[in-house]
Design a protein around this motif. Structure first.
Motif, PDB file in Angstrom:
ATOM      1  N   HIS A  54      40.005  30.942  38.658  1.00  0.00           N
ATOM      2  CA  HIS A  54      39.520  32.313  38.856  1.00  0.00           C
ATOM      3  C   HIS A  54      38.672  32.454  40.108  1.00  0.00           C
ATOM      4  O   HIS A  54      38.612  33.545  40.683  1.00  0.00           O
ATOM      5  N   THR A  55      38.062  31.375  40.557  1.00  0.00           N
ATOM      6  CA  THR A  55      37.336  31.424  41.831  1.00  0.00           C
ATOM      7  C   THR A  55      38.319  31.605  42.984  1.00  0.00           C
ATOM      8  O   THR A  55      38.025  32.297  43.960  1.00  0.00           O
ATOM      9  N   LEU A  56      39.513  31.034  42.871  1.00  0.00           N
ATOM     10  CA  LEU A  56      40.543  31.198  43.901  1.00  0.00           C
ATOM     11  C   LEU A  56      41.313  32.506  43.744  1.00  0.00           C
ATOM     12  O   LEU A  56      41.713  33.113  44.728  1.00  0.00           O
ATOM     13  N   ARG A  57      41.517  32.934  42.522  1.00  0.00           N
ATOM     14  CA  ARG A  57      42.338  34.108  42.243  1.00  0.00           C
ATOM     15  C   ARG A  57      41.682  35.415  42.689  1.00  0.00           C
ATOM     16  O   ARG A  57      42.364  36.308  43.203  1.00  0.00           O
ATOM     17  N   LEU A  58      40.388  35.550  42.486  1.00  0.00           N
ATOM     18  CA  LEU A  58      39.693  36.797  42.823  1.00  0.00           C
ATOM     19  C   LEU A  58      39.815  37.165  44.302  1.00  0.00           C
ATOM     20  O   LEU A  58      40.212  38.286  44.626  1.00  0.00           O
ATOM     21  N   PRO A  59      39.514  36.243  45.241  1.00  0.00           N
ATOM     22  CA  PRO A  59      39.596  36.640  46.653  1.00  0.00           C
ATOM     23  C   PRO A  59      41.012  36.965  47.127  1.00  0.00           C
ATOM     24  O   PRO A  59      41.176  37.638  48.147  1.00  0.00           O
ATOM     25  N   LEU A  60      42.028  36.540  46.404  1.00  0.00           N
ATOM     26  CA  LEU A  60      43.402  36.869  46.798  1.00  0.00           C
ATOM     27  C   LEU A  60      43.700  38.360  46.666  1.00  0.00           C
ATOM     28  O   LEU A  60      44.622  38.870  47.299  1.00  0.00           O
ATOM     29  N   GLN A  61      42.915  39.070  45.861  1.00  0.00           N
ATOM     30  CA  GLN A  61      43.124  40.504  45.702  1.00  0.00           C
ATOM     31  C   GLN A  61      42.852  41.262  47.000  1.00  0.00           C
ATOM     32  O   GLN A  61      43.491  42.263  47.280  1.00  0.00           O
ATOM     33  N   VAL A  62      41.889  40.800  47.787  1.00  0.00           N
ATOM     34  CA  VAL A  62      41.511  41.524  49.007  1.00  0.00           C
ATOM     35  C   VAL A  62      42.685  41.637  49.986  1.00  0.00           C
ATOM     36  O   VAL A  62      43.018  42.749  50.424  1.00  0.00           O
ATOM     37  N   PRO A  63      43.369  40.527  50.349  1.00  0.00           N
ATOM     38  CA  PRO A  63      44.511  40.707  51.252  1.00  0.00           C
ATOM     39  C   PRO A  63      45.638  41.528  50.634  1.00  0.00           C
ATOM     40  O   PRO A  63      46.333  42.264  51.356  1.00  0.00           O
ATOM     41  N   LEU A  64      45.814  41.442  49.313  1.00  0.00           N
ATOM     42  CA  LEU A  64      46.846  42.263  48.671  1.00  0.00           C
ATOM     43  C   LEU A  64      46.511  43.747  48.776  1.00  0.00           C
ATOM     44  O   LEU A  64      47.385  44.572  49.054  1.00  0.00           O
TER      45      LEU A  64
ATOM     46  N   LEU B 288      40.891  44.284  40.228  1.00  0.00           N
ATOM     47  CA  LEU B 288      39.656  43.563  40.585  1.00  0.00           C
ATOM     48  C   LEU B 288      38.734  43.425  39.381  1.00  0.00           C
ATOM     49  O   LEU B 288      38.101  42.382  39.192  1.00  0.00           O
ATOM     50  N   ALA B 289      38.646  44.463  38.555  1.00  0.00           N
ATOM     51  CA  ALA B 289      37.773  44.420  37.378  1.00  0.00           C
ATOM     52  C   ALA B 289      38.171  43.280  36.447  1.00  0.00           C
ATOM     53  O   ALA B 289      37.312  42.560  35.928  1.00  0.00           O
ATOM     54  N   GLY B 290      39.446  43.093  36.252  1.00  0.00           N
ATOM     55  CA  GLY B 290      39.920  42.006  35.405  1.00  0.00           C
ATOM     56  C   GLY B 290      39.627  40.645  35.994  1.00  0.00           C
ATOM     57  O   GLY B 290      39.257  39.708  35.281  1.00  0.00           O
ATOM     58  N   HIS B 291      39.785  40.531  37.308  1.00  0.00           N
ATOM     59  CA  HIS B 291      39.513  39.250  37.961  1.00  0.00           C
ATOM     60  C   HIS B 291      38.024  38.918  37.927  1.00  0.00           C
ATOM     61  O   HIS B 291      37.644  37.761  37.723  1.00  0.00           O
ATOM     62  N   VAL B 292      37.180  39.919  38.114  1.00  0.00           N
ATOM     63  CA  VAL B 292      35.732  39.703  38.036  1.00  0.00           C
ATOM     64  C   VAL B 292      35.348  39.299  36.613  1.00  0.00           C
ATOM     65  O   VAL B 292      34.561  38.364  36.411  1.00  0.00           O
ATOM     66  N   ASP B 293      35.924  39.972  35.618  1.00  0.00           N
ATOM     67  CA  ASP B 293      35.623  39.640  34.229  1.00  0.00           C
ATOM     68  C   ASP B 293      36.106  38.228  33.885  1.00  0.00           C
ATOM     69  O   ASP B 293      35.405  37.481  33.196  1.00  0.00           O
ATOM     70  N   ALA B 294      37.283  37.846  34.357  1.00  0.00           N
ATOM     71  CA  ALA B 294      37.793  36.494  34.104  1.00  0.00           C
ATOM     72  C   ALA B 294      36.894  35.450  34.761  1.00  0.00           C
ATOM     73  O   ALA B 294      36.623  34.393  34.171  1.00  0.00           O
ATOM     74  N   LEU B 295      36.408  35.738  35.949  1.00  0.00           N
ATOM     75  CA  LEU B 295      35.499  34.821  36.640  1.00  0.00           C
ATOM     76  C   LEU B 295      34.180  34.707  35.878  1.00  0.00           C
ATOM     77  O   LEU B 295      33.644  33.605  35.701  1.00  0.00           O
ATOM     78  N   ARG B 296      33.685  35.835  35.382  1.00  0.00           N
ATOM     79  CA  ARG B 296      32.443  35.821  34.594  1.00  0.00           C
ATOM     80  C   ARG B 296      32.608  34.956  33.353  1.00  0.00           C
ATOM     81  O   ARG B 296      31.762  34.117  33.043  1.00  0.00           O
ATOM     82  N   ARG B 297      33.740  35.116  32.659  1.00  0.00           N
ATOM     83  CA  ARG B 297      33.984  34.318  31.459  1.00  0.00           C
ATOM     84  C   ARG B 297      34.199  32.842  31.791  1.00  0.00           C
ATOM     85  O   ARG B 297      33.793  31.965  31.036  1.00  0.00           O
ATOM     86  N   ALA B 298      34.826  32.562  32.939  1.00  0.00           N
ATOM     87  CA  ALA B 298      35.052  31.168  33.339  1.00  0.00           C
ATOM     88  C   ALA B 298      33.737  30.438  33.585  1.00  0.00           C
ATOM     89  O   ALA B 298      33.633  29.241  33.337  1.00  0.00           O
ATOM     90  N   TYR B 299      32.741  31.152  34.067  1.00  0.00           N
ATOM     91  CA  TYR B 299      31.440  30.538  34.341  1.00  0.00           C
ATOM     92  C   TYR B 299      30.460  30.672  33.170  1.00  0.00           C
ATOM     93  O   TYR B 299      29.311  30.276  33.293  1.00  0.00           O
ATOM     94  N   SER B 300      30.927  31.196  32.041  1.00  0.00           N
ATOM     95  CA  SER B 300      30.074  31.254  30.853  1.00  0.00           C
ATOM     96  C   SER B 300      30.067  29.881  30.182  1.00  0.00           C
ATOM     97  O   SER B 300      30.777  28.953  30.605  1.00  0.00           O
ATOM     98  N   ALA B 301      29.303  29.756  29.112  1.00  0.00           N
ATOM     99  CA  ALA B 301      29.217  28.474  28.394  1.00  0.00           C
ATOM    100  C   ALA B 301      30.577  28.035  27.855  1.00  0.00           C
ATOM    101  O   ALA B 301      30.851  26.836  27.765  1.00  0.00           O
TER     102      ALA B 301
END
Length: 164
Positions: free
Chosen positions: A140-150, A117-130
């Motif tokens: 990354h917006t789609l990838r992060l929530p997929l962790q919850v069912p896994l 989850l930490a990696g997915h959150v960090d990737a999402l943060r970087r995706a929404y950076s400048a």
């Protein structure tokens, strides 16, 4: 006569399905490591400098190459983290297939997916950076929530919900 599955059969099939998913993912770690690179947080990655700085002598380059870039957690390169996580996924996949090790493997997979989850959150943060791109934002917006069912699936294989 209607066919009915026992809870044990259902768990065995579920474990085999998760094992297959983990094996496919582990294989992809080695065939297409760049796919996983964005989800390895920079703070975990050691930066290797060997060969980059021509002004430094060999001892300085070697010291720079082995020093963690961002502190105590930066113990491996991005490529090494990807390889290690692929090996962990492969080992977990095998553990899920062996009934005596299934519960421990499922607990390990639950912890592993939770750590990811930490990696997915960090990737999402970087995706929404400048520097982020619209494509990275979508992925990354789609990838992060997929962790919850896994995580929940792995937790269910550990037997966490069963009372007996």
């Amino acid at each position: 006569m209607p066919f009915s599955w026992s809870a044990r059969t259902t768990q065995t099939i579920s474990a085999a399905a998760m094992s297959a998913l983990l094996l496919v993912s582990a294989r992809k770690h080695f065939q297409q490591p760049k796919f996983f690179a964005p989800v390895v947080p920079d703070y975990l990655c050691r930066e290797d400098y060997a060969g980059e700085d021509t002004e430094l002598d060999v001892g300085q380059v070697r010291a720079k190459a082995t020093a963690p870039r961002n502190g105590a957690l930066a113990v491996m390169s991005r490529e090494e983290w990807i390889a290690v996580s692929g090996l962990l996924e492969a080992a977990a996949a095998v553990g899920l297939l062996i009934p005596p090790t299934r519960k421990a493997a499922a607990c390990g997979v639950t912890l592993m997916f939770t750590a990811f989850l930490a990696g997915h959150v960090d990737a999402l943060r970087r995706a929404y950076s400048a520097a982020g791109t619209p494509s990275a934002r979508r992925i990354h917006t789609l990838r992060l929530p997929l962790q919850v069912p896994l995580i929940l699936w792995a937790w269910s294989l550990a037997g966490a919900k069963r009372a007996a």
